[in-house]
Design an enzyme around this catalytic site. Structure first.
Site, PDB file in Angstrom:
ATOM      1  N   ARG A 200     -16.842 -12.957   7.351  1.00  0.00           N
ATOM      2  CA  ARG A 200     -16.176 -13.709   7.018  1.00  0.00           C
ATOM      3  C   ARG A 200     -16.226 -15.215   8.379  1.00  0.00           C
ATOM      4  O   ARG A 200     -15.786 -16.158   7.525  1.00  0.00           O
ATOM      5  CB  ARG A 200     -14.753 -13.677   6.091  1.00  0.00           C
TER       6      ARG A 200
ATOM      7  N   TYR B 290       1.191  -0.642  -0.266  1.00  0.00           N
ATOM      8  CA  TYR B 290       0.259   0.254  -0.111  1.00  0.00           C
ATOM      9  C   TYR B 290       1.026   1.398  -0.227  1.00  0.00           C
ATOM     10  O   TYR B 290       1.935   1.372   0.735  1.00  0.00           O
ATOM     11  CB  TYR B 290      -0.778   0.007   1.015  1.00  0.00           C
TER      12      TYR B 290
ATOM     13  N   LEU C 157     -10.447   8.855   3.792  1.00  0.00           N
ATOM     14  CA  LEU C 157      -9.887   9.685   4.618  1.00  0.00           C
ATOM     15  C   LEU C 157      -9.276  11.573   4.645  1.00  0.00           C
ATOM     16  O   LEU C 157      -9.933  11.517   5.237  1.00  0.00           O
ATOM     17  CB  LEU C 157      -9.560   8.938   6.561  1.00  0.00           C
TER      18      LEU C 157
HETATM   19  N1  LIG Z   1     -10.000   4.809   3.320  1.00  0.00           N
HETATM   20  C1  LIG Z   1      -9.848   4.603   4.595  1.00  0.00           C
HETATM   21  O1  LIG Z   1      -9.436   6.195   4.330  1.00  0.00           O
HETATM   22  C2  LIG Z   1      -9.555   4.451   5.653  1.00  0.00           C
HETATM   23  C3  LIG Z   1      -9.336   4.732   6.888  1.00  0.00           C
HETATM   24  C4  LIG Z   1      -9.789   3.310   7.746  1.00  0.00           C
HETATM   25  C5  LIG Z   1      -9.963   2.259   7.628  1.00  0.00           C
HETATM   26  N2  LIG Z   1      -9.583   1.912   6.760  1.00  0.00           N
HETATM   27  C6  LIG Z   1      -9.941   0.649   6.768  1.00  0.00           C
HETATM   28  O2  LIG Z   1     -10.342  -0.100   6.570  1.00  0.00           O
HETATM   29  C7  LIG Z   1     -10.920  -1.241   7.655  1.00  0.00           C
HETATM   30  C8  LIG Z   1     -10.799  -2.196   8.617  1.00  0.00           C
HETATM   31  O3  LIG Z   1      -9.629  -1.245   9.073  1.00  0.00           O
HETATM   32  P1  LIG Z   1      -9.786  -1.453  10.972  1.00  0.00           P
HETATM   33  O4  LIG Z   1      -8.531  -0.383  11.653  1.00  0.00           O
HETATM   34  O5  LIG Z   1     -11.149  -1.213  11.379  1.00  0.00           O
HETATM   35  O6  LIG Z   1      -9.728  -3.008  10.975  1.00  0.00           O
HETATM   36  P2  LIG Z   1      -9.296  -4.146  12.177  1.00  0.00           P
HETATM   37  O7  LIG Z   1     -10.424  -3.964  13.562  1.00  0.00           O
HETATM   38  O8  LIG Z   1      -7.956  -4.510  12.017  1.00  0.00           O
HETATM   39  O9  LIG Z   1     -10.642  -5.141  11.867  1.00  0.00           O
HETATM   40  C9  LIG Z   1     -10.139  -5.883  10.625  1.00  0.00           C
HETATM   41  C10 LIG Z   1     -11.535  -6.440  10.083  1.00  0.00           C
HETATM   42  O10 LIG Z   1     -11.001  -7.132   8.932  1.00  0.00           O
HETATM   43  C11 LIG Z   1     -11.503  -8.289   9.321  1.00  0.00           C
HETATM   44  N3  LIG Z   1     -11.119  -9.961   7.284  1.00  0.00           N
HETATM   45  C12 LIG Z   1      -9.749  -9.466   7.038  1.00  0.00           C
HETATM   46  N4  LIG Z   1      -9.152  -9.948   5.610  1.00  0.00           N
HETATM   47  C13 LIG Z   1     -10.445  -9.921   5.538  1.00  0.00           C
HETATM   48  C14 LIG Z   1     -11.302 -11.049   3.998  1.00  0.00           C
HETATM   49  N5  LIG Z   1     -10.263 -10.705   3.394  1.00  0.00           N
HETATM   50  N6  LIG Z   1     -12.695 -10.648   4.157  1.00  0.00           N
HETATM   51  C15 LIG Z   1     -12.737 -10.380   5.066  1.00  0.00           C
HETATM   52  N7  LIG Z   1     -12.662  -9.752   6.433  1.00  0.00           N
HETATM   53  C16 LIG Z   1     -11.317  -9.096   6.395  1.00  0.00           C
HETATM   54  C17 LIG Z   1     -11.042  -9.338  10.169  1.00  0.00           C
HETATM   55  O11 LIG Z   1     -12.052 -10.777  10.497  1.00  0.00           O
HETATM   56  P3  LIG Z   1     -11.790 -11.825  11.162  1.00  0.00           P
HETATM   57  O12 LIG Z   1     -12.492 -11.244  12.109  1.00  0.00           O
HETATM   58  O13 LIG Z   1     -12.259 -12.229  10.185  1.00  0.00           O
HETATM   59  O14 LIG Z   1     -10.045 -11.767  10.603  1.00  0.00           O
HETATM   60  C18 LIG Z   1     -11.245  -8.158  11.192  1.00  0.00           C
HETATM   61  O15 LIG Z   1     -12.588  -7.560  11.386  1.00  0.00           O
HETATM   62  C19 LIG Z   1      -9.356  -1.774   6.590  1.00  0.00           C
HETATM   63  O16 LIG Z   1      -9.246  -2.148   5.544  1.00  0.00           O
HETATM   64  C20 LIG Z   1      -8.540  -0.028   6.469  1.00  0.00           C
HETATM   65  O17 LIG Z   1      -7.368   0.039   5.814  1.00  0.00           O
HETATM   66  C21 LIG Z   1      -9.784   2.311   4.795  1.00  0.00           C
END
Ligand SMILES: NC(=O)c1ccc[n+]([C@@H]2O[C@H](COP(=O)([O-])OP(=O)(O)OC[C@H]3O[C@@H](n4cnc5c(N)ncnc54)[C@H](OP(=O)(O)O)[C@@H]3O)[C@@H](O)[C@H]2O)c1
Length: 313
Positions: free
Chosen positions: A170, A51, A255
């Site tokens: 999942r 990334y 964001l």
């Molecule tokens: N665009 C933006 O500005 C922005 C900002 C913030 C976050 N994000 C994105 O938002 C997402 C969540 O962030 P977070 O910090 O909240 O995550 P997190 O608390 O670490 O949780 C990740 C979750 O994703 C699930 N997961 C991981 N790989 C997966 C897959 N291949 N298929 C389905 N589910 C999967 C995990 O499920 P399991 O429990 O089954 O492992 C877990 O519940 C990330 O992708 C992050 O990069 C984007």
């Protein structure tokens, strides 16, 4: 000063290194002594070389963090030494940062340091995602990766707006919940209709790949789908017939871009509101590790910790 940088030559993909000491703050700058910074999925993607933010890979890792104002430039009036602040720019796995005053948010007094360190990205992302979807009270929203921190904030903020959520995971669904939790799968749209008796008008996708198409299939005609994560590492795939027959509105979200376009006062108020919510119901913290335990910290963050993992400077 110590900082953590991406290091493809290390088996960890990152290393603690000596960096030049920070400069004295310029006229509109602030010197911050960093205290805590979490390990986010985006940081782990940066370490894995999967990334690159739009401005390129940072030297110092760390998408968010909090610290204490140490010194201010001559034209800074809104901040004083000793204030706790959240940093709005990347590069926070570091002992010190010298940044423009405009890139800092003051931490509400009652918010513990660890909650302040994790307020920047996930809560604000959830709030912006909901604003973008502009759902009405009573609408259904569907989101995947529903066990994530962002998804938890989406549920909290959606409930305050009277928006009902369908949460797709999942793995195992929670045994008891007032919300609908479903396993992902090819028959997701049928199960959503059966449970909600209605089609969602908004969808949030953090997984991408074929999961995007499965969410799109659940949506009502003219529904909106926001892609904000790439957890599968696969390109989004949506059957084109779904796009045309339902006239779906599919967009990406980040964001950084959303906040860059936001009025600074509005942004500060948003963090105040989110801080108050985080104070009422803090997110679990699974562990706090000093920089020299980076390996243990990264392993903990990768290992379904049941809470946030942070680094302490
Ligand atoms: N665009 C933006 O500005 C922005 C900002 C913030 C976050 N994000 C994105 O938002 C997402 C969540 O962030 P977070 O910090 O909240 O995550 P997190 O608390 O670490 O949780 C990740 C979750 O994703 C699930 N997961 C991981 N790989 C997966 C897959 N291949 N298929 C389905 N589910 C999967 C995990 O499920 P399991 O429990 O089954 O492992 C877990 O519940 C990330 O992708 C992050 O990069 C984007």
């Amino acid at each position: 000063m110590k900082g953590i940088v991406r290091d493809p030559s290390s088996p960890l993909g990152a290393a603690v290194v000596d960096l030049p000491d920070p400069p004295d703050p310029g006229l509109v700058e602030v010197l911050v002594r960093m205290r805590l910074a979490p390990i986010n999925p985006a940081d782990r993607l940066v370490i894995a070389g999967r990334y690159a933010p739009p401005e390129g890979l940072p030297d110092v890792i760390g998408a968010e963090g909090m610290g204490i104002v140490e010194a201010i430039g001559g034209n800074v009036s809104a901040l004083t030494p000793g204030m706790r602040v959240i940093l709005l720019s990347r590069g926070n796995w570091s002992e010190w940062r010298c940044v423009p005053a405009a890139d800092l948010i003051v931490v509400p007094d009652a918010l513990p340091d660890a909650q302040a360190a994790i307020l920047r990205i996930n809560p604000a992302t959830a709030a912006h995602l909901l604003d973008r979807l502009a759902l009405s009270c009573g609408d259904w929203l569907i989101q995947n990766a529903a066990g994530s921190s962002v998804a938890g904030w989406v549920r909290r903020l959606a409930a305050r707006r009277g928006v009902r959520t369908i949460n797709v995971v999942r793995g195992t669904t929670p045994a008891a919940s007032s919300e609908i939790f479903l396993n992902d799968g090819d028959d997701l749209a049928d199960r959503v209709l059966e449970m909600a008796k209605s089609q969602p008008v908004g969808a949030l996708d953090a997984v991408a790949g074929t999961a995007t198409g499965r969410l799109a299939q659940c949506l009502a005609a003219t529904g909106a789908l926001l892609v904000y994560g790439h957890l599968s590492g696969e390109p989004c795939s949506i059957p084109s017939t779904l796009l045309t027959t339902k006239s779906l509105n599919v967009r990406g979200f980040t964001l950084r871009t959303a906040e860059a376009a936001e009025d600074p006062l509005r942004r500060a108020r948003r963090y105040e509101e989110l801080g108050a919510l985080a104070e009422q119901e803090p997110e679990p913290i699974a562990g706090i590790y000093p920089f020299d335990q980076l390996e243990t910290a990264l392993a903990a963050a990768a290992n379904k910790p049941g809470g946030r993992v942070l680094l302490s400077a």
